[in-house]
Motif scaffolding. Sequence first.
Motif, PDB file in Angstrom:
ATOM      1  N   ILE A  28       0.774  -1.254   0.009  1.00 33.49           N
ATOM      2  CA  ILE A  28       0.002   0.010   0.107  1.00 33.49           C
ATOM      3  C   ILE A  28       1.014   1.231  -0.017  1.00 33.49           C
ATOM      4  CG2 ILE A  28      -2.136  -0.983   1.132  1.00 33.49           C
ATOM      5  CD1 ILE A  28      -1.017  -0.003   3.762  1.00 33.49           C
ATOM      6  N   GLY A  29       2.074   0.982  -0.122  1.00 33.06           N
ATOM      7  CA  GLY A  29       3.042   2.029  -0.188  1.00 33.06           C
ATOM      8  C   GLY A  29       4.570   1.719   0.135  1.00 33.06           C
ATOM      9  N   ARG A  30       5.185   2.578   0.523  1.00 35.06           N
ATOM     10  CA  ARG A  30       6.567   2.239   0.801  1.00 35.06           C
ATOM     11  C   ARG A  30       6.968   1.741   2.113  1.00 35.06           C
ATOM     12  NH1 ARG A  30      11.407   5.213   2.150  1.00 35.06           N
ATOM     13  NH2 ARG A  30      10.326   7.152   2.595  1.00 35.06           N
ATOM     14  N   ILE A  31       7.688   0.814   2.239  1.00 33.53           N
ATOM     15  CA  ILE A  31       8.119   0.377   3.655  1.00 33.53           C
ATOM     16  C   ILE A  31       9.037   0.981   4.057  1.00 33.53           C
ATOM     17  CG2 ILE A  31       8.613  -1.979   4.923  1.00 33.53           C
ATOM     18  CD1 ILE A  31       7.139  -3.366   2.740  1.00 33.53           C
ATOM     19  N   VAL A  32       9.070   1.322   5.500  1.00 34.48           N
ATOM     20  CA  VAL A  32      10.254   2.327   5.806  1.00 34.48           C
ATOM     21  C   VAL A  32      11.012   1.478   6.525  1.00 34.48           C
ATOM     22  CG1 VAL A  32      10.855   3.949   7.615  1.00 34.48           C
ATOM     23  CG2 VAL A  32       8.902   4.431   5.903  1.00 34.48           C
ATOM     24  N   SER A  33      10.421   0.376   7.556  1.00 38.06           N
ATOM     25  CA  SER A  33      11.247  -0.696   8.171  1.00 38.06           C
ATOM     26  C   SER A  33      10.404  -1.904   8.574  1.00 38.06           C
ATOM     27  CB  SER A  33      11.593   0.072   9.639  1.00 38.06           C
ATOM     28  OG  SER A  33      10.384   0.613  10.188  1.00 38.06           O
ATOM     29  N   TRP A  34      10.884  -2.756   8.913  1.00 42.43           N
ATOM     30  CA  TRP A  34      10.200  -4.105   9.243  1.00 42.43           C
ATOM     31  C   TRP A  34      10.754  -4.381  10.819  1.00 42.43           C
ATOM     32  CZ3 TRP A  34       8.109  -7.549   5.611  1.00 42.43           C
ATOM     33  CH2 TRP A  34       8.638  -7.583   4.154  1.00 42.43           C
ATOM     34  N   GLY A  35       9.835  -5.207  11.202  1.00 39.75           N
ATOM     35  CA  GLY A  35      10.138  -5.297  12.775  1.00 39.75           C
ATOM     36  C   GLY A  35       9.427  -6.893  12.957  1.00 39.75           C
ATOM     37  N   TRP A  36      10.102  -7.349  14.144  1.00 39.63           N
ATOM     38  CA  TRP A  36       9.599  -8.494  15.014  1.00 39.63           C
ATOM     39  C   TRP A  36       9.151  -8.085  16.294  1.00 39.63           C
ATOM     40  CZ3 TRP A  36       8.378 -12.947  12.501  1.00 39.63           C
ATOM     41  CH2 TRP A  36       8.839 -13.357  11.389  1.00 39.63           C
ATOM     42  N   TYR A  37       8.062  -8.449  16.907  1.00 44.19           N
ATOM     43  CA  TYR A  37       7.587  -8.081  18.085  1.00 44.19           C
ATOM     44  C   TYR A  37       7.461  -9.647  18.531  1.00 44.19           C
ATOM     45  CZ  TYR A  37       7.003  -3.148  17.584  1.00 44.19           C
ATOM     46  OH  TYR A  37       7.162  -1.783  17.263  1.00 44.19           O
ATOM     47  N   ARG A  38       7.244  -9.677  20.113  1.00 43.00           N
ATOM     48  CA  ARG A  38       6.904 -11.092  20.600  1.00 43.00           C
ATOM     49  C   ARG A  38       5.967 -10.566  21.754  1.00 43.00           C
ATOM     50  NH1 ARG A  38      12.445 -13.175  22.961  1.00 43.00           N
ATOM     51  NH2 ARG A  38      12.813 -11.455  24.682  1.00 43.00           N
ATOM     52  N   GLN A  39       5.198 -11.818  22.301  1.00 40.97           N
ATOM     53  CA  GLN A  39       4.196 -11.444  23.313  1.00 40.97           C
ATOM     54  C   GLN A  39       4.178 -12.878  24.010  1.00 40.97           C
ATOM     55  OE1 GLN A  39       0.290  -9.831  22.558  1.00 40.97           O
ATOM     56  NE2 GLN A  39       0.066  -9.098  24.731  1.00 40.97           N
ATOM     57  N   ALA A  40       4.716 -12.956  25.123  1.00 39.89           N
ATOM     58  CA  ALA A  40       4.429 -13.953  26.152  1.00 39.89           C
ATOM     59  C   ALA A  40       3.408 -13.940  26.712  1.00 39.89           C
ATOM     60  CB  ALA A  40       5.530 -14.151  26.966  1.00 39.89           C
ATOM     61  N   PRO A  41       2.510 -15.343  27.318  1.00 44.46           N
ATOM     62  CA  PRO A  41       1.385 -15.207  27.862  1.00 44.46           C
ATOM     63  C   PRO A  41       1.341 -14.364  29.206  1.00 44.46           C
ATOM     64  CG  PRO A  41       2.081 -17.666  27.277  1.00 44.46           C
ATOM     65  CD  PRO A  41       3.049 -16.632  26.920  1.00 44.46           C
ATOM     66  N   GLY A  42       0.250 -13.352  29.259  1.00 47.46           N
ATOM     67  CA  GLY A  42       0.315 -12.547  30.385  1.00 47.46           C
ATOM     68  C   GLY A  42       1.249 -11.336  30.328  1.00 47.46           C
ATOM     69  N   LYS A  43       1.845 -11.209  29.115  1.00 49.89           N
ATOM     70  CA  LYS A  43       2.884  -9.915  29.147  1.00 49.89           C
ATOM     71  C   LYS A  43       2.477  -9.361  28.026  1.00 49.89           C
ATOM     72  CE  LYS A  43       6.605 -12.444  31.521  1.00 49.89           C
ATOM     73  NZ  LYS A  43       8.208 -12.509  31.297  1.00 49.89           N
TER      74      LYS A  43
END
Length: 117
Positions: A28-43
């Motif tokens: 849908i446009g130009r990608i400035v950056s990529w990221g990886w996130y994570r989420q543990a149970p209860g956090k």
Amino acid sequence: QVQLVESGGGSVQAGGSLRLSCVVSGHIGRIVSWGWYRQAPGKGRERVALIYTSGDSTTYADSVKDRFTISQDNAKNTVYLQMNSLKPEDTAMYYCTTFWFGIGQSWGQGTQVTVSS
């Protein structure tokens, strides 16, 4: 419609490695950056790594520095997260995200990583 699809998650013993991949389609446009996130149970969701499409500069959470490496293949619209020396505390759902210039952020559905001791 933008779609991000992660793959490569799974179960591994402590000290092992996994490589996550994320492919984006429907730009849908130009990608400035990529990221990886994570989420543990209860956090809350934690940013793990970020890479800018221009110049390849990267940032990492302190908890994963020297163990994880983010990289990109712009020709394949793909970002990777190489995870080495995995620890039980790395267990989480991992999400890929793209930051679009002037538009905002898109998210994938996530891929589960489980590290056993």
